[in-house]
Design a protein around this motif. Structure first.
Motif, PDB file in Angstrom:
ATOM      1  N   SER A 135      -7.786 -35.347   8.549  1.00 34.54           N
ATOM      2  CA  SER A 135      -8.585 -35.316   9.767  1.00 34.54           C
ATOM      3  C   SER A 135      -8.774 -33.861  10.205  1.00 34.54           C
ATOM      4  N   GLY A 137      -7.838 -32.448  12.949  1.00 35.93           N
ATOM      5  CA  GLY A 137      -6.589 -31.944  13.493  1.00 35.93           C
ATOM      6  C   GLY A 137      -5.577 -31.586  12.423  1.00 35.93           C
ATOM      7  N   LYS A 141      -3.842 -27.963  11.434  1.00 40.56           N
ATOM      8  CA  LYS A 141      -2.402 -27.764  11.294  1.00 40.56           C
ATOM      9  C   LYS A 141      -2.040 -27.112   9.964  1.00 40.56           C
ATOM     10  N   LEU A 164      -5.916 -30.073  17.918  1.00 37.52           N
ATOM     11  CA  LEU A 164      -4.489 -30.373  17.849  1.00 37.52           C
ATOM     12  C   LEU A 164      -4.110 -31.438  18.872  1.00 37.52           C
ATOM     13  N   ASP A 165      -3.207 -32.326  18.468  1.00 37.87           N
ATOM     14  CA  ASP A 165      -2.691 -33.309  19.409  1.00 37.87           C
ATOM     15  C   ASP A 165      -1.778 -32.592  20.405  1.00 37.87           C
ATOM     16  N   PRO A 166      -1.482 -33.214  21.561  1.00 41.07           N
ATOM     17  CA  PRO A 166      -0.701 -32.541  22.603  1.00 41.07           C
ATOM     18  C   PRO A 166       0.638 -31.980  22.126  1.00 41.07           C
ATOM     19  N   LYS A 167       1.349 -32.723  21.285  1.00 39.30           N
ATOM     20  CA  LYS A 167       2.649 -32.258  20.806  1.00 39.30           C
ATOM     21  C   LYS A 167       2.505 -31.001  19.958  1.00 39.30           C
ATOM     22  N   SER A 168       1.541 -31.010  19.039  1.00 40.37           N
ATOM     23  CA  SER A 168       1.340 -29.849  18.168  1.00 40.37           C
ATOM     24  C   SER A 168       0.819 -28.653  18.951  1.00 40.37           C
TER      25      SER A 168
END
Length: 241
Positions: A135, A137, A141, A164-168
């Motif tokens: 994907s 995101g 990464k 990026l997702d919130p955690k990353s």
């Protein structure tokens, strides 16, 4: 330290992209590079990294001129581009090992760094897959991981949090702060003004290729005699151009 001295860039048939830009980025700080679309941010970053030639002026990174001492300069920075769609026909692990080979990272050190970073960004399970199956995101990464495995002194990041997702995103922001706290340089562009306001020590605002402001948020409030947010000052500055 990044030193940009009287840098100008023209493109044939178009308006001047960067116009006599002067900017000194110190060590030990996170610097946000802001501007509307077409302001000259990505062009500046591409000259900083040697992707685009400089028409006039000079850029040096920790004393190395990006054009005269290109190899020395490129060894000390890591660059995250604004689009992560690269090396799509490689598997994730092959891409990271390719980067490790370029920077002559010993096998055991490389393995530890790859394991640590890919677990932090939750992509360790996908290293055997081709990047073209990732994907957006996940592509972001893997590119960020590749940039960080040789532990560059200077980080140059063009919209690094996009996708990026919130955690990353949180993980990367924490890493940026840790890097600056070690006395190293983090220079990143972003359209997320709230993130810049929360994270950055100083901001540089550019529009139409010209530097409009450079300094801390406190400096900005003093200069404009205002308690406005970064977003409000940014909009006022760029709308007046």
């Amino acid at each position: 330290m990044i030193e940009i001295n009287n840098v100008t860039k023209d493109f044939a048939g178009k308006k001047r992209a960067v116009d006599q830009l002067n900017l000194t980025i110190p060590d030990g700080k996170i610097i946000g590079f802001l501007g509307p679309n077409g302001a000259g941010k990505s062009t500046t970053i591409k000259m900083m990294t040697g992707i685009l030639p400089i028409d006039q002026g000079t850029i040096s990174l920790n004393g190395f001129d990006i054009e005269k001492n290109a190899m020395d300069a490129k060894k000390i920075f890591g660059y995250v581009p604004d689009r992560p769609d690269m090396f799509l026909r490689l598997k994730g692990i092959d891409y990271l090992n390719f980067i490790g080979d370029i920077y002559n990272i010993p096998t055991e050190i490389r393995r530890k760094r790859i394991t640590k970073l890919t677990q932090l960004f939750s992509i360790d399970h996908a290293l055997g897959d081709y990047i073209q199956t990732y994907s957006h995101g996940m592509r972001q990464k893997i590119i960020v991981t590749g940039v960080l495995i040789h532990e560059p002194e200077i980080w140059i990041l063009d919209e690094p949090l996009t996708g990026l997702d919130p955690k990353s995103a949180y993980t990367l922001k924490e890493m940026m702060r840790e890097h600056a706290n070690k006395g190293k340089t983090v220079f990143f562009s972003s359209h997320g003004l709230e993130v810049v306001e929360q994270l950055c020590d100083e901001v540089a605002i550019i529009n139409n290729g010209k530097l409009l402001f450079y300094g801390s948020l406190d400096d900005m409030r003093k200069q404009y005699e205002s308690n406005q947010s970064l977003e409000q000052v940014f909009l006022e500055l760029t709308n007046n151009e």
